[in-house]
Scaffold this active site. Structure first.
Site, mmCIF file in Angstrom:
data_model
loop_
_atom_site.group_PDB
_atom_site.id
_atom_site.type_symbol
_atom_site.label_atom_id
_atom_site.label_comp_id
_atom_site.label_asym_id
_atom_site.label_seq_id
_atom_site.Cartn_x
_atom_site.Cartn_y
_atom_site.Cartn_z
ATOM 1 N N GLU A 128 0.816 -1.228 0.000
ATOM 2 C CA GLU A 128 0.000 0.000 0.000
ATOM 3 C C GLU A 128 0.847 1.275 0.000
ATOM 4 O O GLU A 128 0.637 2.188 0.794
ATOM 5 C CB GLU A 128 -0.989 -0.019 1.167
ATOM 6 C CG GLU A 128 -1.993 -1.140 1.055
ATOM 7 C CD GLU A 128 -3.130 -1.071 2.052
ATOM 8 O OE1 GLU A 128 -4.200 -1.624 1.786
ATOM 9 O OE2 GLU A 128 -2.943 -0.439 3.126
ATOM 10 N N GLU B 21 -5.769 -7.611 -2.134
ATOM 11 C CA GLU B 21 -6.470 -7.579 -0.844
ATOM 12 C C GLU B 21 -7.910 -7.217 -1.120
ATOM 13 O O GLU B 21 -8.182 -6.214 -1.789
ATOM 14 C CB GLU B 21 -5.875 -6.542 0.119
ATOM 15 C CG GLU B 21 -4.501 -6.834 0.661
ATOM 16 C CD GLU B 21 -4.068 -5.808 1.717
ATOM 17 O OE1 GLU B 21 -4.944 -5.168 2.340
ATOM 18 O OE2 GLU B 21 -2.847 -5.638 1.911
#
Length: 428
Positions: free
Chosen positions: A198, A318
């Site tokens: 991320e 994810e």
């Protein structure tokens, strides 16, 4: 195919070890698909970030085997986990270039155990967030060494800090597994490397600083390991390079965090696109129906862009929703969410398009509730979720085992499995 679904009667045991070894090859890309040889590969997988940490302690090491066994039993074939723990408790890297051999051996065990269950690993190399050290720890190390750094985002531009990270990449990729005696960069158990979990660079919303870092680090990884796939680790937010797509973001803020889905994935050396799906945190307060509608549009936009603009597979590395109090989701509506994600992917698979897989955040074994962030799924307890995941795995297995990359696409419902789930077969 290279990754076999372990059915309830264990029919996969009929294949010889020699055949398994021959099939256990590096994953490649061809156009917008993953392939093993001439066979397409669509994946159904999960996240378990904590594997290395629990493998350090002999009293909890069995949890690694347990979660792999449970995941394999529902046909999951890829696991994403952390290949880092920088500073702090049970650190892999205690200081720049200094490693705890016991923790590295724990990661060796994870890789070795994954292969036993025919599960491949995506190993992330660093965290954007502070958990497990992250970029903040690297900047702290540099400050402790006397550098005058003012922001954690200096991680992306300071030469000393970039040197620390490049050294970690080198140490990880050239590690020789103490269980298998195979160097990580030569091990097909590793599906792909991920540059950063991320990644964001809030100090530069233009995205230039982060883009330069991605380019430099992709080149560095590929210079050491040209055979494994590489992905960025981004959440999928659209940025300044694609203004027409900004409306696809969950909110205005998402377009100002320094990432840029299209631009970031046009970097030489990046093999497939990564996207995350968290409607409950990105759209707090919205109804379940509104969030599910967003999920469909979000996925369709990225699949189309991966197919048409980027020419590469996209994995939703994810996806998850919390079922804790004050969340819009409970166990039942979470299953609706999982089915919605799988539904979009199956539509892509039928067309031979770029939607190559999704990895649930996250799967835990029994007795690890203390680590649950609200997104955890314990498969033996969540029987409805497990059935949904197993049915999706079987559908993908039908594609993977019956279709060749070179043939024309077009699929139909042909027959049903023993428990009544439609299996989608290719019309040859």
């Amino acid at each position: 195919m290279s990754i076999r679904y372990m059915s309830r009667d264990q029919t996969s045991a009929a294949s010889s070890d020699a055949t398994h070894d021959e099939q256990w090859r590096m994953i490649k890309t061809r156009g917008s698909q993953f392939v093993v040889g001439d066979q397409p590969l669509y994946v159904n997988g999960f996240n378990s970030y904590w594997l290395m940490i629990l493998a350090v302690d002999p009293s909890t090491r069995g949890k690694v085997s347990e979660v792999f066994q449970q995941a394999a039993a529902v046909g999951l074939t890829v696991c994403r986990t952390w290949g880092f723990n920088d500073g702090g408790w049970r650190a892999l890297q205690k200081s720049p270039g200094v490693y705890d051999e016991n923790v590295f051996k724990a990661l060796d065990f994870v890789v070795s155990e994954a292969r036993k269950y025919r599960i491949r690993l995506i190993l992330s190399l660093i965290n954007n967030w502070d958990g497990y050290g992250g970029k903040a720890q690297y900047v702290k190390w540099a400050r402790d060494a006397g550098l005058n750094l003012t922001s954690d985002d200096d991680f992306f531009s300071d030469q000393t800090v970039k040197g620390y990270f490049k050294n970690h990449v080198n140490n990880m990729l050239t590690r020789v597994n103490t269980y298998t005696n195979v160097m990580y960069k030569d091990d097909p158990t590793i599906f792909a490397w991920e540059l950063m979990n991320e990644l964001r660079c809030m100090s530069d919303p233009t995205g230039n600083k982060l883009q330069a870092w991605i380019q430099e680090m992709a080149f560095h990884v590929k210079s050491i390991d040209p055979d494994h796939l590489l992905e960025v680790g981004a959440e999928g937010f659209y940025g300044p390079s694609s203004p027409a797509r900004l409306q696809a973001n969950p909110n205005t803020y998402a377009g100002q965090v320094g990432t840029d889905f299209i631009r970031n994935h046009r970097v030489l050396g990046i093999d497939f696109a990564s996207v995350h799906i968290y409607p409950d945190t990105w759209m707090s307060g919205a109804t379940v129906e509104a969030q599910l509608k967003f999920v469909q549009a979000w996925m369709q936009a990225h699949i189309a862009d991966a197919e048409i603009t980027l020419g590469m597979p996209v994995v939703f590395t994810e996806f998850g929703v919390s079922t804790r109090a004050r969340s819009a989701f409970n166990a039942t509506s979470r299953d609706q969410f999982v089915q919605a994600v799988y539904g979009v992917l199956l539509n892509s698979t039928r067309r031979g398009s770029a939607g190559a897989g999704a990895l649930l955040w996250q799967v835990f074994p029994e007795g690890t509730d203390y680590m649950d962030d609200g997104y955890g799924v314990v498969l033996p307890r969540a029987k409805d979720t497990a059935r949904i995941m197993s049915a999706h795995s079987r559908r993908l297995l039908a594609f993977n085992s019956r279709c060749s990359w070179s043939c024309s696409w077009g699929c139909r419902k042909e027959e049903q499995s023993e428990d009544g789930d439609d299996l989608l077969f290719h019309e040859l």
